[in-house]
Motif scaffolding. Structure first.
Motif, short mmCIF file in Angstrom:
data_model
loop_
_atom_site.label_atom_id
_atom_site.label_comp_id
_atom_site.label_asym_id
_atom_site.label_seq_id
_atom_site.Cartn_x
_atom_site.Cartn_y
_atom_site.Cartn_z
N GLN A 152 9.15 -47.25 103.39
CA GLN A 152 7.71 -47.43 103.37
C GLN A 152 7.21 -47.69 101.95
N ARG A 153 6.19 -48.49 101.84
CA ARG A 153 5.53 -48.74 100.55
C ARG A 153 4.02 -48.49 100.74
N VAL A 154 3.53 -47.45 100.08
CA VAL A 154 2.11 -47.12 100.16
C VAL A 154 1.36 -47.95 99.12
N THR A 155 0.33 -48.64 99.56
CA THR A 155 -0.48 -49.47 98.67
C THR A 155 -1.88 -48.89 98.58
N VAL A 156 -2.38 -48.76 97.37
CA VAL A 156 -3.77 -48.34 97.16
C VAL A 156 -4.65 -49.57 97.08
N PHE A 157 -5.75 -49.56 97.81
CA PHE A 157 -6.74 -50.62 97.71
C PHE A 157 -7.93 -50.09 96.92
N SER A 158 -8.39 -50.91 95.97
CA SER A 158 -9.41 -50.47 95.02
C SER A 158 -10.53 -51.49 94.92
N ALA A 159 -11.68 -50.99 94.49
CA ALA A 159 -12.83 -51.86 94.20
C ALA A 159 -13.03 -51.91 92.70
N CYS A 160 -13.49 -53.06 92.22
CA CYS A 160 -13.73 -53.22 90.79
C CYS A 160 -14.84 -54.25 90.60
N PHE A 161 -15.65 -54.09 89.55
CA PHE A 161 -16.71 -55.06 89.28
C PHE A 161 -16.10 -56.31 88.66
N ALA A 162 -16.59 -57.44 89.09
CA ALA A 162 -16.16 -58.70 88.47
C ALA A 162 -16.75 -58.81 87.07
N ALA A 163 -16.00 -59.46 86.19
CA ALA A 163 -16.49 -59.63 84.82
C ALA A 163 -17.79 -60.42 84.78
N ARG A 164 -17.99 -61.30 85.76
CA ARG A 164 -19.20 -62.11 85.80
C ARG A 164 -20.23 -61.60 86.81
N ALA A 165 -20.14 -60.30 87.16
CA ALA A 165 -21.10 -59.72 88.11
C ALA A 165 -22.52 -59.88 87.59
N LYS A 166 -23.41 -60.34 88.47
CA LYS A 166 -24.80 -60.55 88.07
C LYS A 166 -25.59 -59.24 88.07
N ASP A 167 -25.23 -58.31 88.92
CA ASP A 167 -25.96 -57.04 89.01
C ASP A 167 -24.97 -55.88 89.10
N PRO A 168 -24.50 -55.39 87.94
CA PRO A 168 -23.52 -54.29 87.94
C PRO A 168 -24.02 -53.04 88.65
N GLU A 169 -25.33 -52.78 88.60
CA GLU A 169 -25.85 -51.58 89.25
C GLU A 169 -25.73 -51.67 90.77
N ALA A 170 -26.02 -52.83 91.33
CA ALA A 170 -25.85 -53.03 92.77
C ALA A 170 -24.38 -52.96 93.14
N ALA A 171 -23.53 -53.53 92.29
CA ALA A 171 -22.08 -53.47 92.52
C ALA A 171 -21.60 -52.02 92.50
N LYS A 172 -22.12 -51.25 91.57
CA LYS A 172 -21.76 -49.83 91.46
C LYS A 172 -22.19 -49.07 92.70
N ALA A 173 -23.38 -49.38 93.20
CA ALA A 173 -23.89 -48.70 94.39
C ALA A 173 -23.00 -48.98 95.60
N LEU A 174 -22.54 -50.22 95.74
CA LEU A 174 -21.67 -50.55 96.86
C LEU A 174 -20.33 -49.85 96.74
N SER A 175 -19.73 -49.87 95.56
CA SER A 175 -18.45 -49.20 95.35
C SER A 175 -18.56 -47.71 95.67
N LYS A 176 -19.67 -47.10 95.24
CA LYS A 176 -19.90 -45.68 95.50
C LYS A 176 -20.01 -45.42 97.00
N SER A 177 -20.69 -46.32 97.70
CA SER A 177 -20.85 -46.16 99.15
C SER A 177 -19.51 -46.25 99.87
N LEU A 178 -18.66 -47.19 99.45
CA LEU A 178 -17.36 -47.38 100.10
C LEU A 178 -16.43 -46.20 99.87
N ALA A 179 -16.64 -45.46 98.77
CA ALA A 179 -15.80 -44.32 98.45
C ALA A 179 -16.42 -42.99 98.86
N SER A 180 -17.58 -43.03 99.50
CA SER A 180 -18.32 -41.81 99.83
C SER A 180 -17.74 -41.12 101.07
#
Length: 252
Positions: free
Chosen positions: A206-234
């Protein structure tokens, strides 16, 4: 006055409600699709999603989309692929949020006999006896084709009947009858009609893979991106995550 009030309301809505553009890989898709509607309802943000593999050169893969310069605020993909994007400067390293652990499983066409893969020897026997094998072009398939098949000593015997699947779920190929058995992340096998899930890879194969979220370097709204990442990990996302065959992890 009415025109002024309407203009102010429009300004307020455009100030606080944003479009969040996401690229996500198949391993997290089922859970993601369950969580996003509630995020949109509570934040008023609109989430626009592009789907693609974590790895590989298929036109719809996440690396290919980024290379073409497609707009994106958040990327969600297998951690090894994310590490490569960090090296390329495509994403912001400090914004990484680990979301889930994912394991690899096997499926057969619905109603077909389920081969035994409960032990390493049984898995090896099943690979040798299968008439055709399908595996993903992304994280799970890279592991199978470059490591596991060689370690099991079957790479040469099965290379003529093992097919790498791009831009399509492995389970879809199996459901059509184009492959007898198929391997992919369990969370990508379970949602597909027309297949029966056999089980996970056994023991140390077996190979366990971690899936992660990260902001794109060219993200237009880092705060909205942060809110979504927080929601997905909540904690609120845990039910959707476990239902899809994944295991939640504590984020970095």
């Amino acid at each position: 006055m009415a025109l002024l009030v309407a203009s102010l309301l429009l300004l307020a809505s455009t100030t606080f409600a944003q479009e969040v553009r996401v690229m996500t890989s198949g391993g997290f898709t089922a859970a993601y699709l369950d969580v996003v509607p509630e995020f949109e309802r509570t934040t008023k943000h609109k989430v626009l999603t592009a789907f693609g593999a974590s790895m590989g050169g298929a036109p719809d893969s996440i690396p290919s989309r980024l290379e073409r310069g497609e707009p994106v605020d958040v990327v969600i993909l297998a951690a090894p692929a994310l590490d490569e994007l960090i090296k390329q400067g495509q994403v912001v390293p400090g914004s990484r949020v680990d979301l889930v652990r994912s394991v690899i499983g096997m499926a057969v066409r619905a109603g077909a006999p389920k081969p035994d893969i409960s032990t390493v020897e049984a898995l090896k026997r099943t690979l040798l006896q299968a008439e055709s094998i399908a595996y993903s072009a992304s994280a799970s398939g890279v592991y199978l084709s470059t490591e596991l098949f060689q370690r099991l000593g079957v790479a040469d015997q099965i290379k003529h009947k093992a097919k790498r699947i791009e831009s399509e779920r492995v389970a879809t190929v199996v459901a059509r009858g184009d492959a007898e058995i198929g391997f992919q992340q369990v969370s990508e096998l379970l949602p597909i009609p027309g297949v029966d899930y056999v089980g996970p890879l056994p023991g140390d194969t077996q190979r366990v893979t971690v899936f992660s979220a990260c902001f794109a370097a060219r993200a237009k709204d880092p705060e909205a991106a942060k809110a979504l990442s927080k929601s997905l990990a909540s904690p609120a996302a845990r039910s959707a995550i476990t239902k899809s065959g994944l295991e939640p992890v504590t984020s970095h």
